[in-house]
Design a protein around this motif. Sequence first.
Motif, mmCIF file in Angstrom:
data_model
loop_
_atom_site.group_PDB
_atom_site.id
_atom_site.type_symbol
_atom_site.label_atom_id
_atom_site.label_comp_id
_atom_site.label_asym_id
_atom_site.label_seq_id
_atom_site.Cartn_x
_atom_site.Cartn_y
_atom_site.Cartn_z
ATOM 1 N N ALA A 87 0.055 10.159 8.876
ATOM 2 C CA ALA A 87 -0.244 9.427 9.883
ATOM 3 C C ALA A 87 -1.863 8.881 9.879
ATOM 4 O O ALA A 87 -2.571 9.578 9.315
ATOM 5 N N LEU A 88 -2.073 7.700 10.255
ATOM 6 C CA LEU A 88 -3.350 6.936 10.176
ATOM 7 C C LEU A 88 -3.724 6.710 11.807
ATOM 8 O O LEU A 88 -2.900 6.168 12.544
ATOM 9 N N HIS A 95 -7.986 -2.290 11.604
ATOM 10 C CA HIS A 95 -8.545 -1.202 10.434
ATOM 11 C C HIS A 95 -7.162 -0.435 10.104
ATOM 12 O O HIS A 95 -7.228 -0.132 8.883
ATOM 13 N N VAL A 96 -6.594 -0.112 10.913
ATOM 14 C CA VAL A 96 -5.526 0.722 10.527
ATOM 15 C C VAL A 96 -4.282 0.175 9.663
ATOM 16 O O VAL A 96 -3.980 0.739 8.867
ATOM 17 N N LEU A 97 -4.087 -0.876 10.032
ATOM 18 C CA LEU A 97 -3.129 -1.756 9.199
ATOM 19 C C LEU A 97 -3.759 -1.976 7.930
ATOM 20 O O LEU A 97 -3.005 -1.884 6.727
ATOM 21 N N ASN A 98 -4.898 -2.432 7.735
ATOM 22 C CA ASN A 98 -5.642 -2.872 6.521
ATOM 23 C C ASN A 98 -5.754 -1.375 5.621
ATOM 24 O O ASN A 98 -5.244 -1.418 4.309
ATOM 25 N N CYS A 99 -5.976 -0.272 6.397
ATOM 26 C CA CYS A 99 -5.940 0.877 5.776
ATOM 27 C C CYS A 99 -4.529 1.446 5.053
ATOM 28 O O CYS A 99 -4.376 1.815 3.990
ATOM 29 N N TRP A 100 -3.771 1.262 5.976
ATOM 30 C CA TRP A 100 -2.269 1.378 5.682
ATOM 31 C C TRP A 100 -1.783 0.723 4.359
ATOM 32 O O TRP A 100 -1.302 1.459 3.383
ATOM 33 N N ASP A 114 4.800 5.788 8.255
ATOM 34 C CA ASP A 114 5.416 4.519 8.644
ATOM 35 C C ASP A 114 4.715 3.745 9.658
ATOM 36 O O ASP A 114 3.837 4.307 10.481
ATOM 37 N N ARG A 115 5.264 2.549 10.393
ATOM 38 C CA ARG A 115 4.539 1.859 11.203
ATOM 39 C C ARG A 115 4.326 2.609 12.394
ATOM 40 O O ARG A 115 3.282 2.573 13.103
ATOM 41 N N ASP A 116 5.330 3.392 12.867
ATOM 42 C CA ASP A 116 5.207 4.138 14.130
ATOM 43 C C ASP A 116 4.233 5.376 14.089
ATOM 44 O O ASP A 116 3.884 6.019 15.121
ATOM 45 N N GLN A 127 -2.417 10.875 19.705
ATOM 46 C CA GLN A 127 -1.263 10.599 19.216
ATOM 47 C C GLN A 127 -1.192 11.014 17.868
ATOM 48 O O GLN A 127 -0.074 11.469 17.433
ATOM 49 N N LEU A 128 -2.042 10.771 17.064
ATOM 50 C CA LEU A 128 -2.054 11.350 15.549
ATOM 51 C C LEU A 128 -1.937 12.954 15.569
ATOM 52 O O LEU A 128 -1.118 13.613 14.822
#
Length: 448
Positions: A87-88, A95-100, A114-116, A127-128
């Motif tokens: 999880a991220l 920021h999250v998507l770039n790191c992902w 995963d995206r969720d 949430q994390l």
Amino acid sequence: MCQVFSAKDRPGVNQCVSGEQSRRGFLKQAGVSVGGALAAWKSPWLARAAHVGGSDILKVGLIGCGGRGTGAVANALAADPNIQITALADLFEDHVLNCWERVKKLDPKRVVVDRDHCFSGFDCYRQLIDSGVDVVLLCEVPHFRPRHLRACIEAGKHVFCEKPVAVDAPGVRSVIESAELAKQKGLSIVSGLCWRYHFAVQETIQRVLDGAIGKIIAIQETYNTGPTGRSVPRQPGWSEMEYQIRNWYFFTWLSGDHNVEQHIHSLDKGSWVMGDRPPVRAWGMGGRQVRTDPKFGDIYDHHAVVYEYEDGTRLYSYCRQMPGCWNSTEDWFFGTEGTCNVLNGFRISGKVEWRYQGPSCNMYEEEHKVLFQSIRNGQPKNDGWFMALSTMLAIMGRMATYTGKLISWDEAYNSQQALVPSEYSWQGIPPSVPLPDGRYPVAMPGTA
């Protein structure tokens, strides 16, 4: 108000004492010596830490998806073959998507996000935490660290906690309480004060603690560098809150100023060699001489602080972030029988002549190895004391440079000044509000 320690005390069993009862008074009442209390703090806990389903795989989540967070994921993956990044989380979705995208390439078989499980917003940390992770890497903007650490420990998660752990005294007190709660729950907290995990630094400082240079009479810590931090231009549609958080390094309420965010590494080594006990008082000077543009927020570009200890030892601390100047990042310890230079050669000179010649290491990986091994061995590692003490040392120095006053340890530690916004939302009002001319208010010594 919760008082955990005073300027004259060493770390102890670390229970919170309220009202008029001092830390030393509590230890006397409990019949525990200061030395015994220190041993109790460092001893392994009996409770064995378990992770989900008894599996050998530890599920790891990252909060704070910037460069340091991405680096921490790489370090964690290198430290233990039986972990998965699941999880991220970050305040900003981009920021999250770039790191992902970056971390997936590190090890596709073990980065199973995963995206969720890419969370964003002010509640992303909750949430994390609720996503099923066993371990959380806290690499977010420093302002949020006390709140996130508390949530992790309350939820039963082991933590890697980057430095600094807070930006104000209330935050430090919160971290100490969280560290005690972690101890009670048998959870590990490993600090991002990485020099504590560097083999050469460990042995060098241990020799100093063992008396290789005699009694320490003075310490000099320098962290003088060029400019650090990246200014992000304001974009249409951004609130003031979003602008400041995206430029967090340049705002005191978010970073603590660079003497807290960066120079803490140097101060931590000085505190370490002093036995991790607080000074009695501090005084100093600082200012904003070169980085005066509004894009640099409200932090200073230089600080010089003197910390005075009860036994007469003084720690002389200097940090500067200016272009075109002579740079120096060194730790000097001066004793009655010799001197020690830590980072420049790992050597001791004087009555004892010695230089480290042992194995090298990647300290960024070593700290994660210690974390995961402590979980698997059921012997929790808790760095709460020194990471909180060193953070408070840096905050105390900032208080001295910002005000121009002589600051006692008790005054600094018990301060009620909380650097918090009106609310945690994109429409909230941050502590640093632009002046009518578009500039930010900067601390002026002697006026407060």
